[in-house]
Design an enzyme around this catalytic site. Structure first.
Site, PDB file in Angstrom:
ATOM      1  N   ILE A  83      37.359  39.684  32.847  1.00 28.48           N
ATOM      2  CA  ILE A  83      36.222  40.480  32.411  1.00 28.48           C
ATOM      3  C   ILE A  83      35.049  40.158  33.330  1.00 28.48           C
ATOM      4  CG2 ILE A  83      34.668  41.021  30.492  1.00 28.48           C
ATOM      5  CD1 ILE A  83      36.996  40.001  28.628  1.00 28.48           C
ATOM      6  N   GLU A 110      45.821  30.735  37.791  1.00 31.29           N
ATOM      7  CA  GLU A 110      47.037  29.912  37.843  1.00 31.29           C
ATOM      8  C   GLU A 110      48.322  30.717  37.680  1.00 31.29           C
ATOM      9  OE1 GLU A 110      43.562  27.587  37.238  1.00 31.29           O
ATOM     10  OE2 GLU A 110      44.316  29.110  35.855  1.00 31.29           O
ATOM     11  N   HIS A 142      32.740  35.748  40.776  1.00 26.14           N
ATOM     12  CA  HIS A 142      33.995  35.109  40.361  1.00 26.14           C
ATOM     13  C   HIS A 142      35.081  36.146  40.047  1.00 26.14           C
ATOM     14  CE1 HIS A 142      36.433  31.923  38.518  1.00 26.14           C
ATOM     15  NE2 HIS A 142      36.618  32.720  37.482  1.00 26.14           N
TER      16      HIS A 142
END
Length: 152
Positions: free
Chosen positions: A81, A58, A87
């Site tokens: 991380i 965001e 992802h």
């Protein structure tokens, strides 16, 4: 040949900081490092505004909204991380691109202060341990770029 360089001057500058709440145990340290560095170089505490977003993804959207709010520079802070899924790659690539494009399109310093780490230990090292504080180094880049932009 004439050379133009920026200095670490913060007097009279307004700085917006967009920081991700996800991994706050890391991003909180980045924010503290950035704030300390800005104040150390003359930015008044009341001229620093921190906007918290849910996660690093965001940051681009909110940082874009911040470019119209009268800041002299914006610092983007987050911590990604790597896990067992892709992802990490999607978010880190998208975020780097959006921050880069935002600085180019807005004509103002929008600084990438995102920690990307393979492990939690690496992230901790980059948030104030052995590898320094990425938030402080992002603040230095912002200070230098704000000054440079007034000279070119």
């Amino acid at each position: 040949m004439k050379e133009v360089t920026g200095n670490f001057k913060g007097e009279g500058k307004r700085v917006g900081i967009c920081v991700a709440r996800f991994n706050e145990f890391i991003t909180g340290r980045l924010l503290a490092g950035a704030r300390d560095e800005l104040i150390r170089h003359g930015v008044r505490d009341e001229d620093i505004e921190c906007v918290w977003v849910p996660g690093s993804f965001e940051i681009g959207t909110v940082a874009k909204a911040m470019t119209d709010k009268g800041y002299d520079g914006i610092i983007c802070l987050g911590a990604l991380i790597k896990g067992d899924t892709p992802h990490f790659e999607y978010i880190s690539a998208s975020l780097a691109k959006s921050i880069s494009e935002l600085g180019t399109k807005s004509g103002m310093p929008v600084i990438y202060g995102i920690v990307t780490a393979e492990t939690l230990e690496q992230a901790i090292e980059r948030a104030g341990a052995k590898a320094g504080n990425r938030g402080a180094s992002a603040a230095n880049a912002c200070l230098e770029m704000m000054d440079l932009m007034t000279k070119i």
